[in-house]
Design a protein around this motif. Structure first.
Motif, short mmCIF file in Angstrom:
data_model
loop_
_atom_site.label_atom_id
_atom_site.label_comp_id
_atom_site.label_asym_id
_atom_site.label_seq_id
_atom_site.Cartn_x
_atom_site.Cartn_y
_atom_site.Cartn_z
N ILE A 51 0.85 -1.19 0.00
CA ILE A 51 0.00 0.00 0.00
C ILE A 51 0.89 1.24 0.00
CG2 ILE A 51 -0.17 -0.04 2.53
CD1 ILE A 51 -3.00 1.07 2.26
N SER A 52 0.59 2.20 -0.84
CA SER A 52 1.45 3.38 -0.98
C SER A 52 1.03 4.53 -0.08
CB SER A 52 1.45 3.85 -2.44
OG SER A 52 0.13 4.16 -2.86
N ASN A 53 -0.25 4.56 0.29
CA ASN A 53 -0.76 5.63 1.13
C ASN A 53 -1.45 5.02 2.35
OD1 ASN A 53 -2.93 7.68 2.06
ND2 ASN A 53 -1.59 8.90 0.74
N LEU A 54 -1.18 5.59 3.53
CA LEU A 54 -1.70 5.00 4.76
C LEU A 54 -2.96 5.70 5.28
CD1 LEU A 54 1.71 4.49 6.64
CD2 LEU A 54 0.45 2.85 5.25
N LYS A 55 -3.58 6.51 4.47
CA LYS A 55 -4.76 7.26 4.90
C LYS A 55 -5.89 6.34 5.32
CE LYS A 55 -7.20 9.35 1.81
NZ LYS A 55 -7.67 10.32 0.77
N ASP A 56 -6.02 5.19 4.66
CA ASP A 56 -7.12 4.27 4.95
C ASP A 56 -6.74 3.19 5.96
OD1 ASP A 56 -8.85 5.53 3.17
OD2 ASP A 56 -8.11 4.37 1.47
N VAL A 57 -5.62 3.37 6.66
CA VAL A 57 -5.17 2.42 7.69
C VAL A 57 -5.61 2.92 9.05
CG1 VAL A 57 -3.17 1.39 8.82
CG2 VAL A 57 -3.21 1.64 6.33
N ASP A 58 -6.35 2.09 9.80
CA ASP A 58 -6.80 2.52 11.14
C ASP A 58 -6.04 1.81 12.26
OD1 ASP A 58 -7.82 -0.03 11.10
OD2 ASP A 58 -9.91 0.55 11.41
N PHE A 59 -5.13 0.89 11.90
CA PHE A 59 -4.33 0.21 12.93
C PHE A 59 -3.00 -0.20 12.31
CE2 PHE A 59 -3.11 -3.63 15.41
CZ PHE A 59 -3.02 -3.03 16.67
N PHE A 60 -1.91 0.35 12.83
CA PHE A 60 -0.56 0.05 12.35
C PHE A 60 0.26 -0.38 13.56
CE2 PHE A 60 2.70 1.25 8.96
CZ PHE A 60 3.73 0.55 9.57
N VAL A 61 0.70 -1.63 13.57
CA VAL A 61 1.47 -2.15 14.70
C VAL A 61 2.73 -2.80 14.17
CG1 VAL A 61 0.24 -4.36 14.68
CG2 VAL A 61 1.42 -3.64 16.75
N HIS A 62 3.81 -2.71 14.93
CA HIS A 62 5.00 -3.42 14.50
C HIS A 62 5.87 -3.80 15.68
CE1 HIS A 62 7.74 -0.07 15.14
NE2 HIS A 62 8.71 -0.69 14.53
N GLY A 63 6.64 -4.86 15.48
CA GLY A 63 7.61 -5.30 16.47
C GLY A 63 8.98 -4.78 16.08
N THR A 64 9.64 -4.11 16.98
CA THR A 64 10.92 -3.50 16.66
C THR A 64 12.07 -4.22 17.34
OG1 THR A 64 12.26 -1.48 16.87
CG2 THR A 64 10.55 -1.84 18.52
N THR A 65 13.18 -4.32 16.66
CA THR A 65 14.39 -4.88 17.24
C THR A 65 15.41 -3.79 17.53
OG1 THR A 65 15.25 -5.31 15.01
CG2 THR A 65 14.11 -7.12 16.12
N ALA A 66 15.00 -2.52 17.47
CA ALA A 66 15.94 -1.43 17.68
C ALA A 66 16.60 -1.51 19.05
CB ALA A 66 15.23 -0.08 17.50
N GLY A 67 15.80 -1.69 20.10
CA GLY A 67 16.36 -1.77 21.45
C GLY A 67 17.16 -3.03 21.67
N LEU A 68 16.63 -4.17 21.21
CA LEU A 68 17.33 -5.44 21.39
C LEU A 68 18.67 -5.43 20.67
CD1 LEU A 68 17.25 -8.33 22.49
CD2 LEU A 68 16.13 -9.02 20.37
N ASN A 69 18.70 -4.92 19.43
CA ASN A 69 19.96 -4.88 18.69
C ASN A 69 20.99 -4.00 19.39
OD1 ASN A 69 18.81 -6.51 16.78
ND2 ASN A 69 18.52 -4.92 15.25
N ALA A 70 20.55 -2.85 19.88
CA ALA A 70 21.47 -1.94 20.59
C ALA A 70 22.04 -2.62 21.82
CB ALA A 70 20.74 -0.66 20.97
N PHE A 71 21.21 -3.39 22.51
CA PHE A 71 21.67 -4.09 23.71
C PHE A 71 22.63 -5.22 23.36
CE2 PHE A 71 21.00 -7.71 26.61
CZ PHE A 71 21.44 -7.15 27.80
#
Length: 679
Positions: A51-71
């Motif tokens: 999807i190119s535009n998120l205007k019609d998205v009412d729920f966006f969730v994600h799991g991030t590894t940013a903290g785990l990788n830094a640790f």
């Protein structure tokens, strides 16, 4: 009305994205190479495929590894630690016990903070929360000057008994915010409001260590999604199996440490409910790691304390055991023997067969050489795999071992399977749990290729392969609710406990949790609270968490609590002492904000699928080449069984089914596989 719900899961090799279309009731999936230099790029690249535009998205969730990788990579913040005077070495000393008493090579982990950056402040709270020594403002201001001189960008504050009275911690933060507004501040009572000073300090330090990195990452991702017209909140998966808004995640980033793998566990819970399975072992094999978790009695196995890289963390999280075994795990020779992992080729260059100039033999290369993967296409990533490159790197390893290429490729897969089976034993057999009583739910890009071989080693007879196995953790994130956990320490024998104090503490936690849910715009009718307590026998060190039968402490439900404790202690440890004195140690409260979600799919959008008539090709099975039927999952007839050997290709993974395994496609699109002729 918004049309879509979307989830993204960042892995070591690929970032998986799942899009749910509420109008059609179908899911779409995409994979994009992960981008370690900027994780948000991999997320956005995957989203753009769907999807190119998120205007019609009412729920966006994600799991991030940013903290785990830094640790894990020790690339966290330059930080300081502020403690009560006289306790400067609490983090350095830790606990006196030796975790691995028979390991002569055991070494304590390197601390995350230098001793020179640990500061003492003259103050003292007593265990009952009363003030013994008032806070010395002059000392705090001198510490702030030193933090400024050294250019530190994060501060962790863990004062004695702050779990009972946090006023001094709050005051120090006020002064730091006044003079150093750009510095991240972590207060122990906000991270974990519980006794045991070393564990509380360790947890707060880890939060402070990753806080600036997670804050920057979430801010960038939030900015980029807003540019794509996302009007709804950006949600982050928590380690405890719930979700939280990005704004809350910036304050307690430690709750994001295991946010990726947890999505698969929550998805496994849904699979269990659909198929009426109460006990499941969930295994997620991606390109870099192999994650194991359990579902017991229909609920994820959640622990209130865990260890990460030998550091204690006192925060609720799904109990996950991780090893370095994935499709990208590198095969190497040491002392004349074949080894696999834990080093991984990652996403760049990746396995040799990816065509990115990879020079090391990996598990994925071995599977390709054995014919278990189609070289003409690889899942939904639309990659063309290079068979010749895979063969060449396996051949180099084979020459060192004086084996054939096929023998070496099978050896690589066998070793990887054995390591993964051992990882499951760590979470089951070592704790008195028989894995044969469980079904195995296998997912991740590589999980379905190895699931049946792992099940054979463990004596497991039922295997479930979800319809979106390759992107299952992302799908699981769409099945979650908002969750917030709170805790208060209250130590008393059950005979002497004060119902009034306990009810006051529960009310205090509920009030604080209501504030968190208010910030995340959860209406009162969508809030569910669970009241729990940590109990132990007098003289024990650790506790068993038991739920209360009601939301109010009364003499009657305390009697039920004691009975439930005896029973649970027996179930966990195989013994109990009904005549023994029982102590209460902590009170806990879990608050959930129920989110609207579509748990049952009408199917998967087939635009990425390769539906075609079944074909055959040579595949190696136990060193013997056999002509094997290759199916597309879109060609299988629901509820009609088929017997292996066979290979089933889906839009995001490849399912390898050896002989003596029976396969049935159920109505939800999942594969139910059972072992035949087992004893």
């Amino acid at each position: 009305m918004s049309r879509y719900r979307i989830a993204a899961d960042i892995g070591g090799t690929f970032t998986d994205v799942v899009l749910y279309d509420k109008q059609t009731g179908k899911y779409q999936t995409a994979k994009s190479p992960s981008t370690p230099e900027d994780l948000s790029l991999g997320v956005l690249n995957g989203v753009n495929k769907l999807i190119s535009n998120l205007k019609d998205v009412d729920f966006f969730v994600h799991g991030t590894t940013a903290g785990l990788n830094a640790f894990l990579e020790r690339k966290g913040a330059d930080m300081s630690l502020i403690l009560t005077k006289g306790f400067k070495d609490i983090y350095e000393i830790g606990r006196a016990n030796r975790p691995e008493i028979y390991n002569i090579q055991y070494r304590q982990p390197k601390r995350l903070i230098e001793r020179r950056d640990v500061f003492e402040v003259n103050e003292r709270m007593l265990a009952d929360g009363s003030v013994d020594t008032p806070l010395n403002e002059e000392e705090v201001l001198k510490i702030i000057d030193t933090i400024t001189e050294r250019g530190l960008n994060s501060v962790s504050i863990c004062l004695l008994h702050a779990y009972n009275n946090p006023e001094h911690e709050k005051q120090i933060r006020h002064w730091i915010n006044e003079y150093l507004p750009h510095v991240s501040v972590s207060l122990s009572h906000e991270i974990v409001r519980e006794w045991r000073e070393y564990e509380r300090t360790s947890t707060t330090i880890i939060n402070a260590y990753i806080a600036p990195i997670v804050e920057r990452y979430l801010k960038k991702l939030d900015d980029e999604t807003k540019k794509k017209d996302l009007d709804s909140e950006l949600y982050i998966m928590q380690s405890n199996g719930g979700v939280m808004t990005a704004e809350i995640a910036k304050k307690i980033p430690i709750q994001t440490m295991m946010s990726g793998p947890v999505g698969g566990t929550i998805g496994g819970t849904e699979i269990g409910q659909t198929n009426k399975l109460q006990h499941l072992i969930c295994v997620d094999m991606g390109g870099t790691s192999f994650d194991v978790s359990m579902i017991v009695n229909g609920q994820p196995d959640v622990t209130s304390e865990a260890k990460l890289e030998k550091f204690p963390i006192m925060t609720p999280m799904v109990n996950i055991h991780t090893i370095g075994a994935g499709g990208g795990s590198i095969a190497w020779v040491e002392g004349g023997g074949l080894r696999v992992g834990p080093e991984s080729a990652g996403s760049n260059p990746g396995p040799a067969c990816y065509g990115n100039n990879g020079k090391e033999a990996t598990v994925t290369d071995a599977n390709l050489v054995l014919g278990r993967i189609d070289s003409e296409g690889f899942s939904s990533s639309d990659m063309q795999l290079d068979y010749r490159s895979a063969y060449n790197v396996i051949e180099k390893v084979a020459e060192k071992l004086d084996l054939s290429v096929v023998e070496t490729a099978e050896g690589i897969c066998d070793i990887a399977n054995a390591k993964m089976a051992d990882a499951i034993r760590t979470l089951t057999i070592s704790k008195g749990i028989d894995p044969r009583d469980f079904a195995l739910v296998a997912f991740g890009g590589a999980g379905p290729m190895h699931a049946m071989f792992i099940a054979e080693k463990l004596g497991i007879n039922k295997i479930m392969i979800p319809s979106m196995a390759g992107t299952f953790s992302a799908w699981g994130m769409l099945q979650t609710d908002i969750r917030h956990d709170d805790v208060r320490t209250y130590v008393s024998t059950m005979e002497e406990c004060d119902n009034g104090i306990m009810n006051r503490l529960y009310h205090e936690m509920k009030t604080d949790t209501d504030k968190i849910l208010n910030q995340q715009k959860i209406s009162e009718k969508d809030r569910v609270f669970t009241y729990l307590s940590d109990l132990r026998y007098a003289g024990q060190e650790y506790t068993v968490t038991v739920p209360l039968s009601s939301n109010e402490v009364t003499n009657q439900n305390l009697k039920h609590l004691i009975t439930d404790f005896h029973e649970k202690h027996l179930n966990i440890y195989g013994h109990n002492n009904p005549e023994g004195q029982v102590e209460i140690v902590n009170l806990r409260l879990t608050g959930k904000g129920l989110l609207k979600k579509e748990q049952r799919s009408k199917g998967i959008d087939n635009k990425n699928g390769r539906a075609s008539s079944p074909r055959s090709k040579p595949v190696i099975w136990k060193s013997v080449e056999k002509e094997t039927t290759i199916y597309s999952i879109f060609d299988l007839t629901p509820n009609k069984s088929a017997l292996g050997p066979m290979i089933i290709e889906t839009s995001s993974s490849t399912v390898v089914v050896p002989e003596d395994f029976n396969v049935v496609l159920d109505s939800s699109g999942s594969l139910e596989i059972t072992r035949r002729n087992h004893t």
